[in-house]
Design an enzyme around this catalytic site. Sequence first.
Site, mmCIF file in Angstrom:
data_model
loop_
_atom_site.group_PDB
_atom_site.id
_atom_site.type_symbol
_atom_site.label_atom_id
_atom_site.label_comp_id
_atom_site.label_asym_id
_atom_site.label_seq_id
_atom_site.Cartn_x
_atom_site.Cartn_y
_atom_site.Cartn_z
ATOM 1 C CG ASN A 44 -6.379 2.501 -8.719
ATOM 2 O OD1 ASN A 44 -5.640 2.416 -7.738
ATOM 3 N ND2 ASN A 44 -7.655 2.135 -8.683
ATOM 4 C CE LYS A 45 -4.136 -3.672 -7.500
ATOM 5 N NZ LYS A 45 -2.783 -4.219 -7.346
ATOM 6 N NE ARG A 60 5.917 -2.716 -5.203
ATOM 7 C CZ ARG A 60 4.688 -2.734 -4.745
ATOM 8 N NH1 ARG A 60 4.394 -2.068 -3.659
ATOM 9 N NH2 ARG A 60 3.761 -3.395 -5.400
ATOM 10 C CE LYS A 74 -1.469 7.044 -2.600
ATOM 11 N NZ LYS A 74 -2.789 6.397 -2.426
ATOM 12 C CG ASP A 96 -1.380 2.159 -6.867
ATOM 13 O OD1 ASP A 96 -2.487 1.757 -7.281
ATOM 14 O OD2 ASP A 96 -0.814 1.712 -5.852
ATOM 15 N N GLY A 119 0.848 -1.188 0.000
ATOM 16 C CA GLY A 119 0.000 0.000 0.000
ATOM 17 C C GLY A 119 0.882 1.235 0.000
ATOM 18 C CB ALA A 120 0.747 4.327 -2.041
ATOM 19 C CB CYS A 180 -8.664 -2.604 -6.196
ATOM 20 S SG CYS A 180 -7.065 -3.310 -5.679
#
Lengths: 305, 305, 305, 305, 305, 305
Positions: free
Chosen positions: E207-208, E60, E233, E197, E18-19, E128
């Site tokens: 995003n997802k 990452r 973000k 994200d 998780g961010a 999500c």
Amino acid sequence: MESVNKVACRIRKLEVQGARNVAIAAVKALEEVAFQTRARNRRAFIEELVKAKDTLYASRPTEPLMRNAVRWVIGSVESRQESEVTALVRIVSSSACEFLTTLEQSRDCIAEIGAKRIKDGATVFTHCHSSTVTHLLERAKQAGKDFKVICTETRPLFQGRTTAQEMIDLEIETTFIVDSAARGFMKNADIVFVGADAISAEGNVVNKIGTASIALVAQESRVPFYVVSELLKFDPITLCGEYEGIEERGRDEIWKGAPEKLIVRNPAFEVVRRDFIHGIVCEGGIIPPHSVNETMRRMYPWVFL
Amino acid sequence: MESVNKVACRIRKLEVQGARNVAIAAVKALEEVAFQTRARNRRAFIEELVKAKDTLYASRPTEPLMRNAVRWVIGSVESRQESEVTALVRIVSSSACEFLTTLEQSRDCIAEIGAKRIKDGATVFTHCHSSTVTHLLERAKQAGKDFKVICTETRPLFQGRTTAQEMIDLEIETTFIVDSAARGFMKNADIVFVGADAISAEGNVVNKIGTASIALVAQESRVPFYVVSELLKFDPITLCGEYEGIEERGRDEIWKGAPEKLIVRNPAFEVVRRDFIHGIVCEGGIIPPHSVNETMRRMYPWVFL
Amino acid sequence: MESVNKVACRIRKLEVQGARNVAIAAVKALEEVAFQTRARNRRAFIEELVKAKDTLYASRPTEPLMRNAVRWVIGSVESRQESEVTALVRIVSSSACEFLTTLEQSRDCIAEIGAKRIKDGATVFTHCHSSTVTHLLERAKQAGKDFKVICTETRPLFQGRTTAQEMIDLEIETTFIVDSAARGFMKNADIVFVGADAISAEGNVVNKIGTASIALVAQESRVPFYVVSELLKFDPITLCGEYEGIEERGRDEIWKGAPEKLIVRNPAFEVVRRDFIHGIVCEGGIIPPHSVNETMRRMYPWVFL
Amino acid sequence: MESVNKVACRIRKLEVQGARNVAIAAVKALEEVAFQTRARNRRAFIEELVKAKDTLYASRPTEPLMRNAVRWVIGSVESRQESEVTALVRIVSSSACEFLTTLEQSRDCIAEIGAKRIKDGATVFTHCHSSTVTHLLERAKQAGKDFKVICTETRPLFQGRTTAQEMIDLEIETTFIVDSAARGFMKNADIVFVGADAISAEGNVVNKIGTASIALVAQESRVPFYVVSELLKFDPITLCGEYEGIEERGRDEIWKGAPEKLIVRNPAFEVVRRDFIHGIVCEGGIIPPHSVNETMRRMYPWVFL
Amino acid sequence: MESVNKVACRIRKLEVQGARNVAIAAVKALEEVAFQTRARNRRAFIEELVKAKDTLYASRPTEPLMRNAVRWVIGSVESRQESEVTALVRIVSSSACEFLTTLEQSRDCIAEIGAKRIKDGATVFTHCHSSTVTHLLERAKQAGKDFKVICTETRPLFQGRTTAQEMIDLEIETTFIVDSAARGFMKNADIVFVGADAISAEGNVVNKIGTASIALVAQESRVPFYVVSELLKFDPITLCGEYEGIEERGRDEIWKGAPEKLIVRNPAFEVVRRDFIHGIVCEGGIIPPHSVNETMRRMYPWVFL
Amino acid sequence: MESVNKVACRIRKLEVQGARNVAIAAVKALEEVAFQTRARNRRAFIEELVKAKDTLYASRPTEPLMRNAVRWVIGSVESRQESEVTALVRIVSSSACEFLTTLEQSRDCIAEIGAKRIKDGATVFTHCHSSTVTHLLERAKQAGKDFKVICTETRPLFQGRTTAQEMIDLEIETTFIVDSAARGFMKNADIVFVGADAISAEGNVVNKIGTASIALVAQESRVPFYVVSELLKFDPITLCGEYEGIEERGRDEIWKGAPEKLIVRNPAFEVVRRDFIHGIVCEGGIIPPHSVNETMRRMYPWVFL
């Protein structure tokens, strides 16, 4: 011919209204012409009918159902070899009767088919007043469907009030809005049903002013949009390139006492393109508007003669 | 406080109408409160103003211009260190004056800018009545532009008739239609101008019912759609997630004597999404609605305090 | 003033071409005016510059970059308090130099940023000839990116041939098509890059005729469409409602010897709406066109004075 | 067979151009084969025809009208039981004659129908040169319609110049633009008419490169887009999944002396999807492209044998 | 440095997820580095921090929130003139603390703002699992709002189950569907909330996987689509042309034991274009994604240094 | 009747799966009924068949192919005048045989036609598992076409794995993704092929959940979307207004052990509107879905009796 003139006159003056009623009046006028004929032979008899046809056709610009009705009756006469006038009169009478029966059955059939499209709990959106549509809604109600209706007032003549009154009489929960509020309320609708005044060979539909915006708004909200109409509103002249005539009515309907210099425009109808129409609910079932020309040829080949 | 109560009451009853007029009345009411104050110190004086603010805010749900006006006046007092009441009264008076001047200048500036967008020979489409829009059209006429106007009647209250009358008085060729005919006539238009009641942080605009359909129809026909409005109609509460309140008015405005069981819905306004808006013609120039929040912060930072 | 007249004349006759070259020539002409001035005081000196400005502005309708260049130089003089002419001449000279340096750096910065958007194996679609775009492609090639180019011939003046030749010289695999084949080849493209002649306050972009169709076709095929341009092509007059002027050029460019009665229309540019533009690749980074007005104010506030 | 070879050769070399002319030449070549036959019996005679068919089919990839012409003539022979060669020769001759008559009548019928779609004061947009379209425009002019034409130059071969010249000769006010300017001028158009080289079973249409962009631009501006074509350009092989072949022509047509390494792509045609087409104006009336397969089966069932 | 290595390793192995959690871990690791420093002077101390930064960045690819956190802490040190190490350590510690507090406050602020968008009786669609979204829904529930949730299972890792479980625990009526059923259920939704994200300079959101389809489906059904995310973000490298890196994960997550020759592709994220996003619900209010770059510069100017 | 009961039971329990297999089983069950009949006369025999029909119809809601199969067999008996039972048994047997042969030939014909649509180098996108689609791909492979396949896993039952395995066995390069990744991978596809469970009179298609999103995504990326299906999946009840029933399956298929209070919805199918479908690849060729009703009437008139 007097009766035909009188009927044509009443149509012109809007004393007979609604595509169905106009067609019925025309068929009955033709029958009257036949009953009162003094023609001595087939040729003279047909000439009389053709003259009546011309009078009826001239009474109003956008009445394909009426013109198809007249076409059917006269076509029935022309296609038989009978030469005796009395026999021909009988043919007129029976084909007139047939037409009216067909019309009646079509309406029932349409109501039966369309009512199945209304799911329990659904909200139906409609515009203006169409007896074919309200017949359908009545059938759905009779079938025990539990649904609501949203209807627009339909300026300038407020035909939506007639629809609203009929719905209330049927004890259907009904919401009434001004035409320009359609976009906001469309999100609550599950299906749109509107009537038709004419159907073109391209699959487009002519209906009361405001219908095209409602179709656009329905598309934007992903709400299926159905036209409920007898297939006989198909107008064969559009196949040959003619535009469907759009009646333009008086300025007083919109604003009595408007400033003289103001240009008041009052087209009564407008065209809905086939791309907005999910289906035409007609006596031949629910069909895509794109195939209306071929379906007509299969069901009513005599329209094209 | 009496004067404030009276003004608030007149706003509530729609005796004062139009966002500009409401804002002007509120500013003047505040000034009156200041003139008649019996407060002995800064704290008491500010308390009086805040009480007046609460009364004014409560008078009507969707009046960001009025709320920003009040915010400006009270903010001017709060941001100065003065402790003497007489000095504070002068501040209220001068900041009220400033606000009204700004408003006047904004309208002129908007008219000046927007008029340039009208090309000779153009047809301008508008909906409802907005004094900011008609001011713009008057300016264009004065500048010698040769153009026509199409305007809708705007049910239920027919404000379009006011617009039409003003256009005729300005000797501009004007066409008048029912709201639902907008789609058909949009193809003849070159540009759409409408007013605004509120502008949200997302860049959406609240305006008279029917505006969103016209925006949709303009987009479908590739006709540029402009909102003409003082930037001060920006509503800061929308930045914090609040929805702009949409006033719903009485059923009689739509159909006097409607069947009792009929649900008549009469929202006065609706939201136009920023994607439909080519630009907001405001005192800061013609700006994309997407940047309205940042432009506000640059031009009117005190709104966000 | 002679030098200014000469430069203005060469711009008018298209002997100086391309927004950048026109801006550079104008800046240099201003510098020349300063060097040769006979003004005795600040006022007279500034008057000379303003006269030069008017001559340069009049040379061609759509040259915001040039107008911003002139604005910068004269603004630099006006914002300083110096009263001695020799000092003012130095200011002209140094601000001219600054402008040219900024322009050079912007181009490099744009190339650097935009080149990163080209993925290995990608196909880049472009239209007409823009030195800013070809600079970007050269940078990408130098950075070792492996990509292909599709370019249109760009009627009527075939500027696409210049682009094609430059690409071939850079040893980039290049496909060349007629303008009207763009839709078919767009499906093979991964990204579109085009230049700009002007950027409006609404975030729209003016570029060579044909660009708007390419933007439309790119949108239809879900291919990202980027405008590559110095931000200084922003035209502040558009903020105030002015339309960007679109030059219409001679009929012979399209068809020498066309029938006399034939109306030949030859607009050189057209507008691309912001909704079609994924981003403007400029010296300030890749920005949405919707925020161009606020970004300009942050980066070049003197443009708005 | 010599005559067939010669005709096939002339078709291959583009000495015979236009779908109609190619079809006519092929039919006449078949007739010639029949006249000069030395076959002694039905089987040998048919074999000769089939050989001629193969030669003609091979002359060019995208000629469904020609292939349907050949199909018709040979089908006429095969469907009769005659065994004598002289009788079969007569059948070839009369069926060839029938085909040419049909073609002539179709064109007249199409012109008649399509001309009705042009309203007084309208602006018609067209692309490339199609004799079927210009025939239609001529008919409208003869019928006293007052209209204007916009036509594109149509790169690379400038067929638009032929169209423009024909319009000028008919004294129709005509505007001439480069292909890439179509989007800007579409807003002034009321209707688009283009020809067709082939019609697929899905209802898509193959026409000159650039047509698909024009269709897209017309849709974006809500301008109705019509294809004007004999229905016999329907290609039955597309029903069976074959793609319509798209001829790719030489690089010199686009740029003589282009850099050698430059890839020059020159597809002559492209596909317009049925969703962009309001109607096909054909000898069977104006029909939606979606029903072309069923209409063909009704009107020309022999195409499917 | 050991602690940094350990944290980086845990991030790499997805042991921290998780961010927000990743950013918190990074900030704490930096603080640890400061506490344990043996640096004797400012330069050496900053060098240590930069080394830690490099290790954390490398852990990452797509973690702009973490990178902005590190940027903030190191920037705080660099921007102060302190030369004593102990003072610098205190700065690290206090700026770390500040960052975490800001993050906490942002989340609360976002929940507060977003909860107001949920109307009573509404259905919220989500995809999500995002703690920022579920925090918002919890707040709405606490505020007494009566609403339902639809959530997707979110293949391949079924994070939707976490969301569903949390909703059930909050006693919110929740419907659970497979991802591909989203289009059917969207018609029942009133609003969509998803997390993020990363946010790019163009205003696009990462995003997802699956989010872009949901955005498309929401647009098709006219359901407003909101991204709920800390503004931090925002990824500044996208301003300079970099693409946001998209992590591609292992094949076993999708199909354990898939045929060896089968290519299994598993991108974890995807980009949602700004045109699909009605607003970003962030600590700065609800803003259009188009202005995110300018809003960032106003709120967090240090990100751009 | 026992055999019919057994077959109906196996269909109900999904032991027989796939529209084709269900239809085959039903036809064979009818044959069995005929072979074992104890009826003494035509009336009794037909009554037995009708009873069997009712049992079979009731076994599962959405099986138009099976219902058409039963309709064909019983229709064959009813349309003959035979009165002897043994003769009628033979008719059942031969008509059953005919049906199965037709089905076999249809599939081959579809494969043949559809395979031609795959160009060398193309990428085919598919969803779920359809034996008609995989048959087509196999045919293309056999024909030497060089192409790739992308297929989705198809939650909840992972039928995409079967497709993937079959493709791998055919040595076709295949990429496997989760359903929600379809949008990202669609840009690499050249054509989409999916199967069908039912075709409605409006031209809409019912297929596995997820198909409608894929159609939407294909449209957004301008990738042609084809439905591959026997025309006999046309469901005549939809012509009369009935909605195609959509089976909703158990919650455990989606999440075994889901929280009890969680509403898990699992519709197995969904409707794809005709506007998304480029063509139906069927035994009658590739046809637009808009004409499916008329094509059915031409090819299988007995379905409408």
